[in-house]
Design an enzyme around this catalytic site. Structure first.
Site, PDB file in Angstrom:
ATOM      1  N   HIS A   1       0.821  -1.203   0.000  1.00  0.00           N
ATOM      2  CA  HIS A   1       0.000   0.000   0.000  1.00  0.00           C
ATOM      3  C   HIS A   1       0.862   1.262   0.000  1.00  0.00           C
ATOM      4  O   HIS A   1       0.521   2.264  -0.626  1.00  0.00           O
ATOM      5  CB  HIS A   1      -0.920   0.007   1.222  1.00  0.00           C
ATOM      6  CG  HIS A   1      -2.119  -0.865   1.066  1.00  0.00           C
ATOM      7  ND1 HIS A   1      -2.770  -1.451   2.121  1.00  0.00           N
ATOM      8  CD2 HIS A   1      -2.786  -1.268  -0.044  1.00  0.00           C
ATOM      9  CE1 HIS A   1      -3.790  -2.155   1.685  1.00  0.00           C
ATOM     10  NE2 HIS A   1      -3.812  -2.065   0.383  1.00  0.00           N
TER      11      HIS A   1
ATOM     12  N   GLU B   1      -0.319 -13.826 -15.680  1.00  0.00           N
ATOM     13  CA  GLU B   1       0.141 -13.616 -14.309  1.00  0.00           C
ATOM     14  C   GLU B   1       0.848 -14.844 -13.730  1.00  0.00           C
ATOM     15  O   GLU B   1       1.349 -14.780 -12.605  1.00  0.00           O
ATOM     16  CB  GLU B   1      -1.046 -13.242 -13.408  1.00  0.00           C
ATOM     17  CG  GLU B   1      -1.722 -11.944 -13.831  1.00  0.00           C
ATOM     18  CD  GLU B   1      -3.037 -11.732 -13.136  1.00  0.00           C
ATOM     19  OE1 GLU B   1      -3.078 -10.956 -12.166  1.00  0.00           O
ATOM     20  OE2 GLU B   1      -4.034 -12.361 -13.548  1.00  0.00           O
TER      21      GLU B   1
ATOM     22  N   ASP C   1       1.961 -10.136  -9.986  1.00  0.00           N
ATOM     23  CA  ASP C   1       1.759 -11.558  -9.708  1.00  0.00           C
ATOM     24  C   ASP C   1       2.726 -12.435 -10.490  1.00  0.00           C
ATOM     25  O   ASP C   1       3.166 -13.473  -9.986  1.00  0.00           O
ATOM     26  CB  ASP C   1       0.317 -11.967 -10.013  1.00  0.00           C
ATOM     27  CG  ASP C   1      -0.579 -11.850  -8.786  1.00  0.00           C
ATOM     28  OD1 ASP C   1      -0.078 -12.105  -7.672  1.00  0.00           O
ATOM     29  OD2 ASP C   1      -1.752 -11.498  -8.925  1.00  0.00           O
TER      30      ASP C   1
ATOM     31  N   CYS D   1       0.702  -4.171 -17.523  1.00  0.00           N
ATOM     32  CA  CYS D   1      -0.099  -3.305 -16.659  1.00  0.00           C
ATOM     33  C   CYS D   1       0.287  -3.439 -15.192  1.00  0.00           C
ATOM     34  O   CYS D   1      -0.373  -2.872 -14.327  1.00  0.00           O
ATOM     35  CB  CYS D   1      -1.584  -3.587 -16.826  1.00  0.00           C
ATOM     36  SG  CYS D   1      -2.083  -5.238 -16.312  1.00  0.00           S
TER      37      CYS D   1
END
Length: 531
Positions: free
Chosen positions: A184, A405, A429, A476
Site C-alpha cells: 500500500h 500472471e 503476480d 499493466c
C-alpha cells in the site's frame, strides 16, 4: 555526500531533506482489575467505533480515490462483528478495555498470518487498527505521522494506509524498512507523486534531523549531505518535473515506434489527462467492502461513466478470491490461498457473478457507443482462455483478452493468442509466481524487482508471441510505470504500458530518448545480466 543506504525504489522522483522517524505504537500499561466488565466492554466498543469513524472521515477527505477505498475497507475491519465479539468476550472474562482489544486483535492477526497470501498482507493493516484502538481506549492521541512544522523525509518501519493517505505537503519522501513494490505504501506514494523507497534496511538507524537525499527510482538514500547539497537536489528535481510536465502526445521512441501509454484506474475518479486511454480498469473496486453483489444496473452505470470519458478502456473482470477477498462471495477457506480459487477461477464456483459482469459491460458499451476491450485475470491454460472468450463474445464483446500472471500462461502465450485478441502482463503476480516470493514478504523485495532476468524473459516470450500473431501485448503491472524499465519493455516488444497517472510523463520522456534499436540493445543486456 557520504555513505548511502539502498532499498527498492517504488515511486520515482528525487528530493532531499531532514529525516523524521515515525513514532512507534502506544505502550500497553500493566493490566488493571476490571470491576465492571460491562463498562470495559462499552469503552472498548467505543474505541473501535471512534477508530472506524476517524478512518471514514479520512476516506471522505482523501484526494486519492484509491486511498479512500483502502481507508473505507479498514473502517469495515474495525467494525467486524467477530472482532467486536472477541473484545466483548475478553472483557467479560475480566480484562480491561485496552488489554481486551489487544488480545482480540492478536487472535485475528494470527489467523491472517496463518492464512498466508493476501490475508497475511492485511496483518499490517490490522496492527494499525490495533494501535489506534488501544490508544483510543487509553485516552492517548492516535499513532501516526509526525508534524514537525517543516518539510521532512518520513522514515518508518512500515506505513499503514491511514498513515499514507493522511500525508500532507510537508512530507517530501517516504522511506520504510519493510514493504515491497506492490505494498500500500508503494501504491499510494505513486498516486501522490511522492518519491518512495521500501525495504531499506537500516533506515530506522538514521537520527532525526539527518539530511538525506531520496531517489525513488534507484532506491538510493544518500547520507551526509550539507544544506546546500539538499537544496541542489530539490532544485534539480523541480526542474526535471517541470520539463516532464511539458511533454505531451502519444508514447513513442525517438524514431517514432509507438508504445501506448495508458492508465491503471479503479473508477472514473482516477481518469487523468496525458494518457492514451485506460489499460487496466480494476472493476473489483466496485465490489470491495460489499456484503451483497452490486446490481446489474449499478455496474452498468459505473462502467458507462468510464467508457464515456476515455478513448480506449481495457476492462479487467472481477479479480477476486485470496488476492482481494469479497465477503459476499462466501468462498471457502483454503490451505494455500495464493494457489487457490482466485480471479477467473471464482467462476468455477459462482459463474453467475462473471455472467452478470459481462452483461453489464456489454450494456454499458451499447449505451455509450464504446468498444471496450475485456480481459480475465489469473488465466492459466488455453482452455480457460477459450471458455472466457466464448462467454464474452456471446454478449457482443468484440475485443477479448487475458491477463498473463503465471508462468504457465507466459510459456504458452502463443496458444492463448489463438483464442483471444490480446494479452496484458500483470508483472506483480507474475514476479511472485515466477520467483516463488510472496509479493508482500519484507525480506524478499529483491526477488520481486521487475529487473529480474527470468521475469523479463517471460515478458519477452509473450511479446514475441504477440508479434507472430499480429496481436498486442501490454504490461499493466507496477513495472510499467518505471521510466528506466520502459525502454527495456519496448525493446522486448511490448506494445503498451499501463500505469498510475503520475508516472506517465517520466515514462513518455524515457521512451523519447531512445531509438527502437537502442531499446532492443537495452533489453538484450537486461536479459543477460539484469543490469
Amino acid at each position: 555526500m557520504g555513505e548511502a543506504l539502498r532499498g527498492l525504489g517504488v515511486s520515482p522522483g528525487r528530493t532531499a531533506g531532514p529525516v523524521i522517524r515515525m513514532a512507534g505504537p502506544p505502550a500497553l500499561p500493566q493490566p488493571r482489575p476490571a470491576t465492571d466488565p460491562g463498562a470495559e466492554a462499552a469503552a472498548a466498543a467505543h474505541a473501535l467505533e471512534a477508530v472506524a469513524e476517524d478512518l471514514e472521515r479520512r476516506a471522505a477527505s482523501a484526494g486519492d480515490p484509491e486511498a479512500a477505498d483502502i481507508l473505507e475497507a479498514q473502517a469495515m475491519m474495525a467494525r467486524d462483528p467477530m472482532l467486536g465479539d472477541g473484545v466483548e468476550d475478553n472483557c467479560r472474562a475480566g480484562m480491561d478495555a485496552a488489554h481486551a482489544l489487544d488480545a482480540a486483535f492478536a487472535v485475528h492477526r494470527r489467523a491472517l498470518v496463518e492464512a498466508g497470501g493476501y490475508f497475511a498482507e492485511r496483518a499490517a493493516d490490522l496492527d494499525d487498527l490495533r494501535n489506534r484502538a488501544v490508544a483510543a481506549a487509553l485516552g492517548l492521541p492516535p499513532p501516526g505521522v509526525p508534524a514537525p512544522g517543516h518539510p521532512f523525509v518520513l522514515v518508518a518501519e512500515d506505513l499503514s494506509p491511514a498513515d499514507t493517505a493522511g500525508l500532507d505537503a510537508s512530507v517530501l519522501a517516504l522511506v520504510t524498512e519493510k514493504g515491497g513494490p506492490t505494498s500500500h505504501t508503494a501504491i499510494l506514494a505513486r498516486g501522490r507523486g511522492l518519491p518512495a523507497v521500501v525495504g531499506c534496511a537500516g533506515a530506522l538507524s538514521l537520527d532525526d534531523g539527518t539530511l538525506v537525499s531520496v531517489d525513488g527510482a534507484t532506491g538510493e538514500i544518500a547520507i551526509g549531505l550539507s544544506g546546500a547539497d539538499a537544496e541542489r537536489v530539490r532544485a534539480a528535481d523541480a526542474r526535471e518535473r517541470a520539463e516532464l510536465a511539458r511533454g505531451e502526445g502519444p508514447g513513442r521512441t525517438s524514431d517514432g515506434h509507438p508504445v501506448k501509454l495508458l492508465l491503471n484506474i479503479g473508477s472514473a475518479r482516477d481518469l487523468a489527462d496525458g494518457a492514451e486511454g485506460v489499460g487496466l480498469f480494476r472493476t473489483e473496486f466496485l465490489f470491495l467492502g460489499r456484503r451483497t453483489e452490486p446490481s446489474l444496473e449499478e455496474q452498468v452505470t459505473a462502467y458507462s461513466e468510464v467508457f464515456s470519458r476515455a478513448p480506449l478502456v481495457v476492462v479487467r473482470t472481477l479479480d477476486a478470491g485470496t488476492d482481494k477477498p469479497l465477503p459476499f462471495l462466501g468462498l471457502p477457506q483454503e490451505p494455500n490461498p495464493a494457489l487457490g480459487v482466485r480471479g477467473l477461477r471464482v467462476s468455477r464456483l459462482l459463474p453467475g457473478v462473471l455472467d452478470t459482469q459481462l452483461e453489464a459491460i456489454a450494456r454499458a458499451a451499447d449505451a455509450t457507443g464504446a468498444e471496450p476491450w475485456v480481459m480475465a485475470p489469473m488465466v492459466t491454460t488455453a482452455g480457460e482462455a477459450a471458455e472466457f472468450a466464448a462467454r464474452a463474445r456471446a454478449r457482443g464483446i468484440a475485443r477479448v483478452g487475458v491477463m498473463v500472471e503465471v508462468p504457465a500462461a507466459a510459456l504458452h502465450a502463443d496458444r492463448l493468442l489463438r483464442e483471444v485478441d490480446f494479452l496484458s502482463i500483470g508483472t506483480n503476480d507474475l514476479s511472485q509466481y515466477t520467483l516463488a516470493a510472496d509479493r508482500q514478504h519484507p525480506g524478499l523485495a529483491d526477488l520481486l524487482d521487475p529487473w529480474q532476468p527470468a521475469l523479463l524473459e517471460l515478458i519477452g516470450r509473450c511479446a514475441e508471441a504477440g508479434r507472430a500473431a499480429g496481436k498486442p501485448v501490454g504490461v499493466c503491472g507496477e513495472a510499467a510505470g518505471d521510466p528506466r524499465l520502459a525502454p527495456v519493455l519496448a525493446g522486448l516488444g511490448v506494445t503498451s504500458l499501463s500505469m498510475a497517472a503520475v508516472c506517465v510523463p517520466a515514462v513518455r520522456a524515457a521512451l523519447a530518448t531512445r531509438t527502437l534499436t537502442e531499446c532492443r540493445e537495452l533489453a538484450a543486456k537486461a536479459l543477460a545480466d539484469g543490469l
